[in-house]
Motif scaffolding. Sequence first.
Motif, PDB file in Angstrom:
ATOM      1  N   ARG A  38      33.992  40.402  32.393  1.00 35.74           N
ATOM      2  CA  ARG A  38      33.559  38.999  32.294  1.00 35.74           C
ATOM      3  C   ARG A  38      33.544  38.340  33.672  1.00 35.74           C
ATOM      4  NH1 ARG A  38      37.046  35.923  27.899  1.00 35.74           N
ATOM      5  NH2 ARG A  38      37.100  37.485  26.295  1.00 35.74           N
ATOM      6  N   ALA A  39      34.587  38.601  34.456  1.00 30.57           N
ATOM      7  CA  ALA A  39      34.675  38.009  35.793  1.00 30.57           C
ATOM      8  C   ALA A  39      33.555  38.529  36.689  1.00 30.57           C
ATOM      9  CB  ALA A  39      36.043  38.306  36.417  1.00 30.57           C
ATOM     10  N   LEU A  40      33.278  39.820  36.626  1.00 29.41           N
ATOM     11  CA  LEU A  40      32.214  40.391  37.447  1.00 29.41           C
ATOM     12  C   LEU A  40      30.848  39.834  37.078  1.00 29.41           C
ATOM     13  CD1 LEU A  40      33.327  44.115  37.697  1.00 29.41           C
ATOM     14  CD2 LEU A  40      33.333  42.403  39.510  1.00 29.41           C
ATOM     15  N   VAL A  41      30.612  39.638  35.791  1.00 20.96           N
ATOM     16  CA  VAL A  41      29.346  39.049  35.349  1.00 20.96           C
ATOM     17  C   VAL A  41      29.215  37.621  35.872  1.00 20.96           C
ATOM     18  CG1 VAL A  41      28.064  38.243  33.322  1.00 20.96           C
ATOM     19  CG2 VAL A  41      29.061  40.533  33.342  1.00 20.96           C
ATOM     20  N   ALA A  42      30.308  36.860  35.807  1.00 21.71           N
ATOM     21  CA  ALA A  42      30.287  35.481  36.316  1.00 21.71           C
ATOM     22  C   ALA A  42      29.979  35.471  37.809  1.00 21.71           C
ATOM     23  CB  ALA A  42      31.618  34.790  36.039  1.00 21.71           C
ATOM     24  N   LEU A  43      30.611  36.366  38.566  1.00 19.40           N
ATOM     25  CA  LEU A  43      30.364  36.431  40.012  1.00 19.40           C
ATOM     26  C   LEU A  43      28.929  36.863  40.307  1.00 19.40           C
ATOM     27  CD1 LEU A  43      33.714  38.005  41.207  1.00 19.40           C
ATOM     28  CD2 LEU A  43      32.854  35.721  41.770  1.00 19.40           C
ATOM     29  N   ALA A  44      28.407  37.785  39.524  1.00 12.13           N
ATOM     30  CA  ALA A  44      27.031  38.250  39.737  1.00 12.13           C
ATOM     31  C   ALA A  44      26.027  37.130  39.468  1.00 12.13           C
ATOM     32  CB  ALA A  44      26.742  39.447  38.837  1.00 12.13           C
ATOM     33  N   LYS A  45      26.286  36.329  38.448  1.00 10.07           N
ATOM     34  CA  LYS A  45      25.371  35.247  38.095  1.00 10.07           C
ATOM     35  C   LYS A  45      25.469  34.068  39.047  1.00 10.07           C
ATOM     36  CE  LYS A  45      24.865  36.018  33.145  1.00 10.07           C
ATOM     37  NZ  LYS A  45      25.100  35.451  31.807  1.00 10.07           N
ATOM     38  N   GLY A  53      40.077  30.074  39.567  1.00  7.20           N
ATOM     39  CA  GLY A  53      40.312  29.052  38.548  1.00  7.20           C
ATOM     40  C   GLY A  53      39.054  28.686  37.775  1.00  7.20           C
ATOM     41  N   GLU A  54      37.930  28.615  38.478  1.00  8.47           N
ATOM     42  CA  GLU A  54      36.656  28.299  37.815  1.00  8.47           C
ATOM     43  C   GLU A  54      36.246  29.407  36.848  1.00  8.47           C
ATOM     44  OE1 GLU A  54      33.550  26.279  40.542  1.00  8.47           O
ATOM     45  OE2 GLU A  54      34.828  27.502  41.861  1.00  8.47           O
ATOM     46  N   ILE A  55      36.391  30.649  37.299  1.00  4.30           N
ATOM     47  CA  ILE A  55      36.048  31.780  36.438  1.00  4.30           C
ATOM     48  C   ILE A  55      36.950  31.793  35.208  1.00  4.30           C
ATOM     49  CG2 ILE A  55      35.950  34.295  36.250  1.00  4.30           C
ATOM     50  CD1 ILE A  55      35.401  34.334  39.303  1.00  4.30           C
ATOM     51  N   ALA A  56      38.239  31.581  35.422  1.00  7.20           N
ATOM     52  CA  ALA A  56      39.201  31.598  34.313  1.00  7.20           C
ATOM     53  C   ALA A  56      38.848  30.564  33.252  1.00  7.20           C
ATOM     54  CB  ALA A  56      40.613  31.362  34.850  1.00  7.20           C
ATOM     55  N   VAL A  57      38.499  29.357  33.686  1.00  7.05           N
ATOM     56  CA  VAL A  57      38.152  28.302  32.730  1.00  7.05           C
ATOM     57  C   VAL A  57      36.836  28.614  32.034  1.00  7.05           C
ATOM     58  CG1 VAL A  57      37.485  25.877  32.539  1.00  7.05           C
ATOM     59  CG2 VAL A  57      39.467  26.514  33.920  1.00  7.05           C
ATOM     60  N   ASN A  60      37.243  31.754  29.780  1.00  3.80           N
ATOM     61  CA  ASN A  60      38.402  31.735  28.888  1.00  3.80           C
ATOM     62  C   ASN A  60      39.321  32.936  29.129  1.00  3.80           C
ATOM     63  OD1 ASN A  60      40.012  30.593  26.920  1.00  3.80           O
ATOM     64  ND2 ASN A  60      39.011  31.705  25.268  1.00  3.80           N
ATOM     65  N   ILE A  61      39.724  33.100  30.383  1.00  2.00           N
ATOM     66  CA  ILE A  61      40.600  34.187  30.800  1.00  2.00           C
ATOM     67  C   ILE A  61      41.869  33.557  31.375  1.00  2.00           C
ATOM     68  CG2 ILE A  61      40.867  36.175  32.334  1.00  2.00           C
ATOM     69  CD1 ILE A  61      37.780  36.319  32.471  1.00  2.00           C
ATOM     70  N   PRO A  62      43.048  34.039  30.991  1.00  2.00           N
ATOM     71  CA  PRO A  62      44.277  33.501  31.588  1.00  2.00           C
ATOM     72  C   PRO A  62      44.243  33.652  33.116  1.00  2.00           C
ATOM     73  CG  PRO A  62      44.789  34.882  29.701  1.00  2.00           C
ATOM     74  CD  PRO A  62      43.328  35.051  29.975  1.00  2.00           C
ATOM     75  N   ARG A  63      44.472  32.545  33.808  1.00  2.00           N
ATOM     76  CA  ARG A  63      44.322  32.526  35.271  1.00  2.00           C
ATOM     77  C   ARG A  63      45.209  33.548  35.986  1.00  2.00           C
ATOM     78  NH1 ARG A  63      43.174  28.215  39.448  1.00  2.00           N
ATOM     79  NH2 ARG A  63      44.096  29.106  41.313  1.00  2.00           N
ATOM     80  N   LYS A  64      46.481  33.598  35.636  1.00  2.00           N
ATOM     81  CA  LYS A  64      47.405  34.524  36.321  1.00  2.00           C
ATOM     82  C   LYS A  64      46.985  35.977  36.098  1.00  2.00           C
ATOM     83  CE  LYS A  64      50.375  31.909  38.360  1.00  2.00           C
ATOM     84  NZ  LYS A  64      50.516  31.945  39.805  1.00  2.00           N
ATOM     85  N   PHE A  65      46.545  36.275  34.883  1.00  2.00           N
ATOM     86  CA  PHE A  65      46.099  37.634  34.589  1.00  2.00           C
ATOM     87  C   PHE A  65      44.840  37.958  35.382  1.00  2.00           C
ATOM     88  CE2 PHE A  65      44.769  40.830  31.139  1.00  2.00           C
ATOM     89  CZ  PHE A  65      45.549  41.823  31.690  1.00  2.00           C
ATOM     90  N   LEU A  66      43.928  37.017  35.476  1.00  2.00           N
ATOM     91  CA  LEU A  66      42.703  37.213  36.249  1.00  2.00           C
ATOM     92  C   LEU A  66      43.027  37.433  37.732  1.00  2.00           C
ATOM     93  CD1 LEU A  66      39.647  37.400  36.354  1.00  2.00           C
ATOM     94  CD2 LEU A  66      39.570  34.916  36.565  1.00  2.00           C
ATOM     95  N   GLU A  67      43.976  36.683  38.250  1.00  2.00           N
ATOM     96  CA  GLU A  67      44.389  36.875  39.643  1.00  2.00           C
ATOM     97  C   GLU A  67      44.869  38.293  39.871  1.00  2.00           C
ATOM     98  OE1 GLU A  67      47.369  33.931  40.451  1.00  2.00           O
ATOM     99  OE2 GLU A  67      45.916  32.297  40.541  1.00  2.00           O
TER     100      GLU A  67
END
Length: 72
Positions: A38-45, A53-57, A60-67
Amino acid sequence: MESRVARLFPEKGGVIYSTHHIGFRITLISQKAKYALRALVALAKEGDSLMIGEIAVRKNIPRKFLEQILLE
């Protein structure tokens, strides 16, 4: 021959199986891998200028886990 795809146990992170004319294959996709995709798709788009923080919101991904995922 067409393959069939079904999802089993979605509450456990999902088991995806696909049957083919020669048998079947089981692939496990962890929640961590789903969040990473999900994060990679957001960055690609959106481009590389997104903050964690923007990607997490947005995704809908927990911020600490995404970090942790993105630091690996």
